[in-house]
Design a protein around this motif. Structure first.
Motif, PDB file in Angstrom:
ATOM      1  N   THR A   1       0.824  -1.210   0.000  1.00 15.36           N
ATOM      2  CA  THR A   1       0.000   0.000   0.000  1.00 15.36           C
ATOM      3  C   THR A   1       0.856   1.257   0.000  1.00 15.36           C
ATOM      4  O   THR A   1       0.527   2.237  -0.676  1.00 15.36           O
ATOM      5  N   LEU A   2       1.948   1.243   0.750  1.00 16.01           N
ATOM      6  CA  LEU A   2       2.813   2.421   0.790  1.00 16.01           C
ATOM      7  C   LEU A   2       3.510   2.643  -0.548  1.00 16.01           C
ATOM      8  O   LEU A   2       3.571   3.772  -1.052  1.00 16.01           O
ATOM      9  N   PHE A   3       4.042   1.585  -1.139  1.00 10.88           N
ATOM     10  CA  PHE A   3       4.719   1.721  -2.431  1.00 10.88           C
ATOM     11  C   PHE A   3       3.748   2.204  -3.508  1.00 10.88           C
ATOM     12  O   PHE A   3       4.085   3.056  -4.335  1.00 10.88           O
ATOM     13  N   ALA A   4       2.529   1.632  -3.521  1.00  9.96           N
ATOM     14  CA  ALA A   4       1.549   2.037  -4.524  1.00  9.96           C
ATOM     15  C   ALA A   4       1.152   3.497  -4.342  1.00  9.96           C
ATOM     16  O   ALA A   4       1.064   4.259  -5.313  1.00  9.96           O
TER      17      ALA A   4
ATOM     18  N   ALA B   1       5.183   0.392 -13.532  1.00  9.16           N
ATOM     19  CA  ALA B   1       5.931  -0.084 -12.370  1.00  9.16           C
ATOM     20  C   ALA B   1       5.037  -0.225 -11.153  1.00  9.16           C
ATOM     21  O   ALA B   1       5.235  -1.124 -10.312  1.00  9.16           O
ATOM     22  N   VAL B   2       4.020   0.634 -11.040  1.00  9.58           N
ATOM     23  CA  VAL B   2       3.121   0.566  -9.894  1.00  9.58           C
ATOM     24  C   VAL B   2       2.339  -0.738  -9.903  1.00  9.58           C
ATOM     25  O   VAL B   2       2.051  -1.325  -8.840  1.00  9.58           O
TER      26      VAL B   2
ATOM     27  N   GLY C   1       1.726  -5.156  -7.088  1.00  8.87           N
ATOM     28  CA  GLY C   1       0.688  -6.136  -6.764  1.00  8.87           C
ATOM     29  C   GLY C   1       1.252  -7.477  -6.333  1.00  8.87           C
ATOM     30  O   GLY C   1       0.560  -8.256  -5.662  1.00  8.87           O
ATOM     31  N   THR C   2       2.508  -7.780  -6.693  1.00 13.18           N
ATOM     32  CA  THR C   2       3.103  -9.045  -6.247  1.00 13.18           C
ATOM     33  C   THR C   2       3.226  -9.096  -4.730  1.00 13.18           C
ATOM     34  O   THR C   2       3.111 -10.167  -4.126  1.00 13.18           O
ATOM     35  N   LEU C   3       3.444  -7.929  -4.102  1.00 13.19           N
ATOM     36  CA  LEU C   3       3.490  -7.884  -2.638  1.00 13.19           C
ATOM     37  C   LEU C   3       2.113  -8.182  -2.052  1.00 13.19           C
ATOM     38  O   LEU C   3       1.993  -8.844  -1.020  1.00 13.19           O
ATOM     39  N   ALA C   4       1.066  -7.704  -2.728  1.00 17.96           N
ATOM     40  CA  ALA C   4      -0.295  -7.993  -2.268  1.00 17.96           C
ATOM     41  C   ALA C   4      -0.596  -9.479  -2.399  1.00 17.96           C
ATOM     42  O   ALA C   4      -1.273 -10.078  -1.539  1.00 17.96           O
TER      43      ALA C   4
END
Length: 647
Positions: A576-579, A601-602, A606-609
């Motif tokens: 969430t922070l990176f996005a 890149a954003v 989603g791979t972190l999600a």
């Protein structure tokens, strides 16, 4: 924009510049300064003394006081220049041309001000007084802004709601651009507007470039300035160049931004000009012209129904956008420096069948209705431009601005004005001239502007990279170059490098089309619920896991459930922070891009999600599906659906 914009030659933004980020998507709101005009009079010369002359047959123009119709800097006074409607007709009735004068308070105040007017024809100008004073020309010169006769802040105001209504009405017609039904509806609206203006006593033959130029020269004499510096953009480069040749003794220098030379043929060259701009953009996005042609063909064969709001009534309406319509919109959009970076990605996406960006375009239809006074626009174009074009069918894209203007001019039947000289003679244009152009300008291409500038006595040309129409609004280097020229017209040293673009065009694969951010920004805040819910549950997971780990640090025993919960929360919070940071970074540099999509890149965040979701499900399985473990898993599942299937 589509089917409602006059030809792409106007500048209508209010106080734009480095602080303006919304670009073409909010140009309509910035440009439409629909304020009530208050009518009174101001006698003033540059030194504050009244002008005693009266207008009329053989009389000198006079000045009248008038409160400024929009917000202007302190030290600005506004008024009307009272002049004959037609100088070639004895005892012609009087009209009033709006103007503003900002007097410099600098101790070293220069005696020669800068006088500016916007393009169009028919664009308002006074709203730019603050921008011109504070950001462009420094504070050591007076700034004079003059409206065009018949524009929003002049009297009479030559608006044409009848034409606007007819143009919007054609959006519901199923045919292609220029079909007889469309032409008939536009012609009917044009006739109604012409008849109303005629009943009001308006003589449309008085609204031509030579009269607009004469107003500029008359204002200098009425204000009492010995000389000043002329500054025109787009259409007003024609009127300012004509003013310089009509008043050579009063002209110190001339700045022509996005030069529209008199010898050009706007309608006949519109398709080629757009192709040239696309070809230049194609240097950053290979194959763009071909993709553009595919998009136009696809939508001409299957027009896209797009729900939006009627700009005149505020009610829901469904537009049917053809390829020609979208081409017209993009021609207008490419004027804006902050739109240019995403045009290739938008074209590529629509060509592939992704019609979601068309909602963004459809929402901007009202901009064209609010940005110009159609009566003035067509009076000038039908006398000074249309008669010198052939209007030959050049195939698709068939820009609606061309076919609509042809229909209006045919209905109005105004006589052709005397053709202005393409190049003023050196004997009547002694002042130095600076011509500036934008690399991607589809309305006044830099190649044509450069060629025309080479024929002007004492002119030099500068092209600015990455810029569309109206360089002074889009390029800091452009503003610096103009300011340096006005300060010292004979100097040749460049104050900056015009090859440095303000924005870089996104390359293939670097930009992802999505309507999500645009919809949130236009009121659909509830679309953020999955994102916010996922962030909160991830934060709780992370906090709970860290708390347990801190308590068990001495025992050095960490259960798998605690470890999985902690890592799931960490991955979710990081996502969430990176996005959010990725989107915010784009908003800071080019907010307009977010109306169309986000950097590719954003999307990879989603791979972190996904990682967080997998770990949350694993925790749920190990805790035998307890409710408190199910909440993060459900929130993660909802987030993944929202992220991958919607955004």
């Amino acid at each position: 924009m589509t089917r409602v914009l006059p030809a792409s030659t106007g500048v209508v933004r209010a106080h734009p510049g480095p602080g303006r980020r919304a670009g073409v998507w909010r140009t309509a709101g910035v440009a439409a300064l629909a304020l009530a005009l208050m009518l009174v009079a101001w006698p003033a010369m540059a030194d504050g003394r009244p002008v005693a002359a009266t207008a009329g047959d053989g009389a000198a123009p006079r000045l009248e006081d008038h409160p400024c119709p929009v917000a202007v800097p302190s030290g600005t006074r506004c008024g009307y220049l009272v002049v004959p409607e037609r100088r070639d007709v004895p005892a012609s009735r009087e009209i009033r041309v709006g103007y503003a004068v900002h007097r410099s308070a600098a101790a070293d105040r220069k005696p020669d001000p800068v006088v500016y007017t916007s393009g169009g024809p028919g664009s308002a100008s006074i709203q730019l007084t603050g921008y011109l004073t504070d950001m462009l020309l420094g504070r050591d010169r007076d700034v004079v802004v003059i409206e065009q006769r018949g524009s929003r802040w002049s009297r009479p105001r030559l608006d044409c709601p009848e034409i606007a209504r007819a143009l919007v009405g054609t959006l519901a017609l199923p045919g292609q651009t220029g079909d007889p039904a469309e032409r008939a509806e536009i012609a009917a609206g044009a006739g109604a507007c012409r008849d109303r203006l005629t009943r009001q006593g308006v003589d449309l033959r008085g609204y031509v470039t030579r009269e607009i130029a004469a107003d500029v020269a008359d204002l200098r004499r009425a204000l009492g300035y010995d000389q000043w510096n002329l500054f025109g953009v787009s259409y007003s480069t024609r009127s300012m160049l004509a003013a310089a040749t009509a008043d050579p003794a009063g002209t110190r220098s001339v700045v022509l931004d996005s030069f529209w030379p008199a010898q050009s043929r706007h309608y006949d060259e519109a398709r080629a000009d757009l192709a040239s701009a696309l070809s230049r953009l194609g240097g950053r996005w290979p194959g763009l012209p071909g993709r553009f042609a595919t998009m136009v063909t696809r939508l001409n064969e299957h027009p896209a129904p797009v729900d939006t709001t009627d700009p005149l009534t505020g009610r829901p309406v469904t537009l049917r956008l053809t390829g020609d319509d979208v081409a017209t919109i993009l021609t207008e959009a490419m004027h804006e420096v902050d739109v240019l970076p995403v045009v290739p990605a938008l074209v590529d996406g629509v060509a592939e069948g992704d019609l979601r960006p068309l909602r963004v375009l459809a929402d901007q239809v009202g901009g064209g209705l609010l940005s110009h006074e159609f009566g003035l626009y067509y009076a000038v174009m039908c006398q000074d431009e249309a008669p010198f074009n052939t209007f030959a069918d050049q195939g698709h894209p068939r820009q609606f601005t061309v076919t609509a203007d042809q229909a209006v001019c045919a209905a109005w039947g105004l006589p052709r004005s005397a053709a202005a000289p393409a190049v003023p003679a050196a004997s009547v244009l002694a002042a130095p001239v600076l011509v500036v152009g934008g690399e991607y300008d589809p309305a006044t291409p830099p190649g044509r502007a450069k060629a025309a500038s080479q024929a002007l006595p004492g002119a030099r040309f500068a092209e600015f990279a990455g810029v569309g129409h109206a360089v002074f609004l889009s390029s800091r280097c452009g503003r610096q170059t103009i300011s340096a020229f006005v300060a010292a017209p004979s100097a040749t040293a460049a104050p900056c490098d015009p090859r440095q673009a303000a924005y870089q065009v996104w390359r293939p694969g670097e930009f992802h089309l999505t309507p999500a951010v645009y919809r949130v920004s236009t009121g659909a805040w509830w679309l953020l619920i999955p994102f916010v819910l996922f962030f909160l549950t991830s934060a709780v997971q992370l906090g709970a896991g860290v708390t347990v780990l801190a308590r068990r640090r001495a025992a050095r025993a960490v259960s798998p459930v605690v470890a999985l919960t902690t890592v799931a929360g960490l991955a979710g919070v990081a996502f969430t922070l990176f996005a959010a940071v990725g989107v915010y970074s784009v908003a800071r540099s080019n907010e307009t891009a977010l109306a169309v999509g986000i950097p590719s890149a954003v999307t990879w965040y989603g791979t972190l999600a996904v990682l967080s979701a997998v770990l949350s499900v694993a925790v749920l399985a190990r805790t035998r599906f307890r409710v408190r473990a199910a909440v993060p898993a459900v929130a993660a599942a909802v987030l993944l659906v929202w992220w991958f299937l919607y955004l």
